[in-house]
Design a protein around this motif. Structure first.
Motif, PDB file in Angstrom:
ATOM      1  N   GLU A 168      39.012  43.922  37.286  1.00  0.00           N
ATOM      2  CA  GLU A 168      38.061  44.036  36.186  1.00  0.00           C
ATOM      3  C   GLU A 168      38.034  42.709  35.433  1.00  0.00           C
ATOM      4  O   GLU A 168      38.597  41.713  35.888  1.00  0.00           O
ATOM      5  N   ALA A 169      37.381  42.651  34.291  1.00  0.00           N
ATOM      6  CA  ALA A 169      37.173  41.391  33.571  1.00  0.00           C
ATOM      7  C   ALA A 169      38.497  40.664  33.345  1.00  0.00           C
ATOM      8  O   ALA A 169      39.486  41.256  32.917  1.00  0.00           O
ATOM      9  N   GLY A 170      38.522  39.337  33.671  1.00  0.00           N
ATOM     10  CA  GLY A 170      39.732  38.530  33.512  1.00  0.00           C
ATOM     11  C   GLY A 170      39.803  37.451  34.569  1.00  0.00           C
ATOM     12  O   GLY A 170      38.903  37.305  35.406  1.00  0.00           O
ATOM     13  N   SER A 171      40.890  36.636  34.543  1.00  0.00           N
ATOM     14  CA  SER A 171      41.103  35.560  35.525  1.00  0.00           C
ATOM     15  C   SER A 171      42.274  35.935  36.409  1.00  0.00           C
ATOM     16  O   SER A 171      43.302  36.444  35.932  1.00  0.00           O
ATOM     17  N   TYR A 172      42.154  35.654  37.707  1.00  0.00           N
ATOM     18  CA  TYR A 172      43.159  36.077  38.681  1.00  0.00           C
ATOM     19  C   TYR A 172      43.402  34.961  39.697  1.00  0.00           C
ATOM     20  O   TYR A 172      42.494  34.188  40.028  1.00  0.00           O
TER      21      TYR A 172
END
Length: 365
Positions: A26-30
């Motif tokens: 979901e929304a975010g940096s990975y």
């Protein structure tokens, strides 16, 4: 291999490794390690599965993010986004993201004819929905009869009617319920006294029971024509020519009274009927003219005889009065003198004798 992936708001990332779904982002940096693929989806759009949807839904996190709708072979679904119609979904399985848009669906069973779902008429006229509907119109001067699979179902009042398209045959038969006029022209008929003539007849009728007219009867208008034709033939054959001409204005009433039950059985009512023309052959016209001339002469002779009789009666009454009244006799003498004086300049009459007798002597010579 290391990749940094950023998932924006209202996006979802699916991480695949060796063709299998490994993770849902979901929304975010990975950070993505190894030989893995990331598919990023916009939540404002429907979800198009890269592999079999059933397999993907085994992932609980993904299943919780999706709303899945299944459309059977005999169904469609009306798809609304935020309360506004977007498209028609046909047979298949569809998935939509939850949380971003308000997705609603109205499933339609196309195996039935009647539209029982709460679908606005304006939407039924939408070009996307129109391909799945059948439309029939009944005008304000008509009644409609609905037939499904060839069987009569119900009567339809004026308006527009919509039905789902499927293999079930539908027919709406419309009938005009306004007053109509039928002309029965050029009927060659024979009177009781074997006189041949032609009659032009008219009937004003109206359909009052559409079911009787269209379901219980075939071609009600043609049946009415034959009914009136036979009734006219039978009635004319029961009268002589003179009787027929005398009763021309009342014959239509007799016909309608005799045929009332049969007319009602056709689902009709007749407001008026009548003989428009009675056409006689040429030789018959000549005979009728001769009879008319003879009748007029006889009437004239009768009038003359009555006038002569009246004049003689008046003269007789006058003579009786003069015989009884000497003064009237003298007045009559004076009248004769006045008339003669207008024609002759001078006449000498002695006063001792009868004036009338002297005048007779003068004019008899």
């Amino acid at each position: 291999m290391i990749n940094r992936i950023t998932i924006q708001a209202y996006q979802v990332g699916l991480v695949f490794g060796k063709g299998k779904l490994i993770n849902v982002l979901e929304a975010g940096s990975y950070w993505i390690f190894g030989n893995k693929q990331v598919h990023i989806y916009e939540m404002k759009q429907s979800f198009v599965a890269p592999i079999e949807l059933t397999i993907l839904l085994q992932n609980e996190k993904l299943a919780s993010l999706l709303e899945v709708i299944e459309i059977a072979d005999n169904e469609i679904a009306l798809y609304y986004v935020n309360g506004m119609f977007k498209e028609v979904l046909t047979t298949g399985r569809y998935a939509f993201w939850k949380g971003y848009l308000d997705n609603t669906f109205t499933k339609i069973d196309l195996s039935k004819v009647e539209i029982t779902e709460a679908v606005p008429v304006a939407l039924l006229e939408n070009i996307k929905v129109r391909a799945y509907t059948r439309k029939y119109q009944v005008l304000n001067f008509e009644k409609g009869l609905l037939f499904v699979n060839g069987a009569f179902v119900k009567e339809l009042a004026a308006g527009n009617y919509y039905f789902w398209i499927n293999a079930i045959p539908i027919e709406v038969k419309n009938v005009d319920i306004r007053q109509q006029q039928m002309e029965i022209a050029g009927q060659e008929l024979l009177t009781k006294d074997k006189a041949t003539l032609r009659i032009n007849f008219f009937v004003r009728y109206q359909v009052i029971e559409a079911v009787k007219a269209l379901v219980n009867n075939k071609e009600y208008d043609k049946q009415l024509y034959v009914l009136m034709q036979l009734a006219l033939r039978a009635l004319v054959g029961s009268y002589t020519l003179d009787e027929l001409l005398n009763k021309k204005d009342t014959i239509s009433k007799e016909i309608l009274e005799n045929m009332l039950d049969k007319i009602n059985a056709l689902g009709l009512s007749v407001a008026d009927a009548g003989i428009r023309d009675v056409i006689l052959p040429g030789d018959m016209k000549e005979i009728m003219n001769q009879v008319l001339v003879a009748e007029k002469k006889a009437q004239a002779n009768s009038i003359m005889r009555r006038e002569e009789t009246a004049a003689m009666r008046s003269m007789l009454n006058t003579a009786k009065l003069m015989e009884e009244n000497e003064m009237l006799w003298k007045l009559k003498e004076m009248e004769y003198v006045e008339k003669i004086a207008d024609r002759i300049g001078e006449i000498t009459i002695s006063g001792s004798g009868n004036v009338i007798s002297q005048l007779k002597d003068i004019f008899v010579k």
